[in-house]
Write an enzyme that holds these catalytic residues in place. Structure first.
Site, short mmCIF file in Angstrom:
data_model
loop_
_atom_site.label_atom_id
_atom_site.label_comp_id
_atom_site.label_asym_id
_atom_site.label_seq_id
_atom_site.Cartn_x
_atom_site.Cartn_y
_atom_site.Cartn_z
N CYS A 1 70.58 67.46 24.17
CA CYS A 1 69.38 66.94 24.69
C CYS A 1 68.28 67.96 24.92
O CYS A 1 67.00 67.89 24.95
CB CYS A 1 69.69 66.17 25.95
SG CYS A 1 70.59 64.63 25.75
N CYS B 1 73.45 67.00 29.18
CA CYS B 1 73.65 67.10 27.76
C CYS B 1 72.85 68.47 27.10
O CYS B 1 71.78 68.42 27.22
CB CYS B 1 72.97 65.78 27.37
SG CYS B 1 72.76 65.66 25.45
#
Length: 166
Positions: free
Chosen positions: A92, A89
């Site tokens: 993230c 991600c």
């Protein structure tokens, strides 16, 4: 596909050739003195100084399993910010350091647990995580607040301050 394979071969040959070069480029002020010849091959871009790295170790921990989560998050005396993330991600990777910085500003009044959703799918399902990054704030085993997505540093600071009651 053939183009990719050709590019990989060229890249690997080029990198190997650069590793054998006996020239070191250092980060000095004048170009003429930055090239030095060495009897042993050195890395092509060896820097004589390094950039300072900011580390917030001790601020966060990785959750190992369900028992670890129960012990270190639910039964914690401190408020806990839980960062549900994934290695793949991109957002993230941006949010994680920002969140750690906001936690570090509180100087031990709050801690942060990192939960990789690919490794701990059961925890992600239990807390209703349907997208990453998802951040949940807990105090005394109760969910206080949560958000999904990236936030800027000011928003993260207010999120953490709300958790500790400031």
């Amino acid at each position: 596909m053939a183009t990719r394979l050709l590019a990989r071969r060229i890249w690997s040959v080029t990198v190997k050739d650069f590793r054998r070069l006996p020239v070191t480029v250092s980060a000095s002020s004048s170009y003429s003195s930055s090239l030095t010849h060495s009897p042993r091959p050195q890395p092509l871009l060896s820097r004589s100084h390094s950039l300072p790295l900011i580390s917030y170790r001790g601020v966060s921990f990785n959750v190992q399993d369900q028992d670890d989560f129960t012990e270190r998050v639910i039964n914690s005396d401190l408020p806990v910010v839980i960062d549900f993330h994934a290695q793949w991600c991109g957002p993230c990777k941006i949010l994680g350091p920002r969140l750690e910085k906001a936690i570090a500003k509180q100087k031990g009044r709050v801690t942060m647990a990192k939960v990789d959703i690919d490794e701990h799918t059961d925890l992600a399902i239990e807390y209703g995580v349907s997208a990453v990054p998802t951040v949940i704030a807990m105090r005394g085993g109760d969910v206080i607040d949560q958000f999904v997505g990236i936030k800027d540093e000011d928003q993260l600071d207010s999120f953490v301050k709300k958790l500790i009651g400031q």
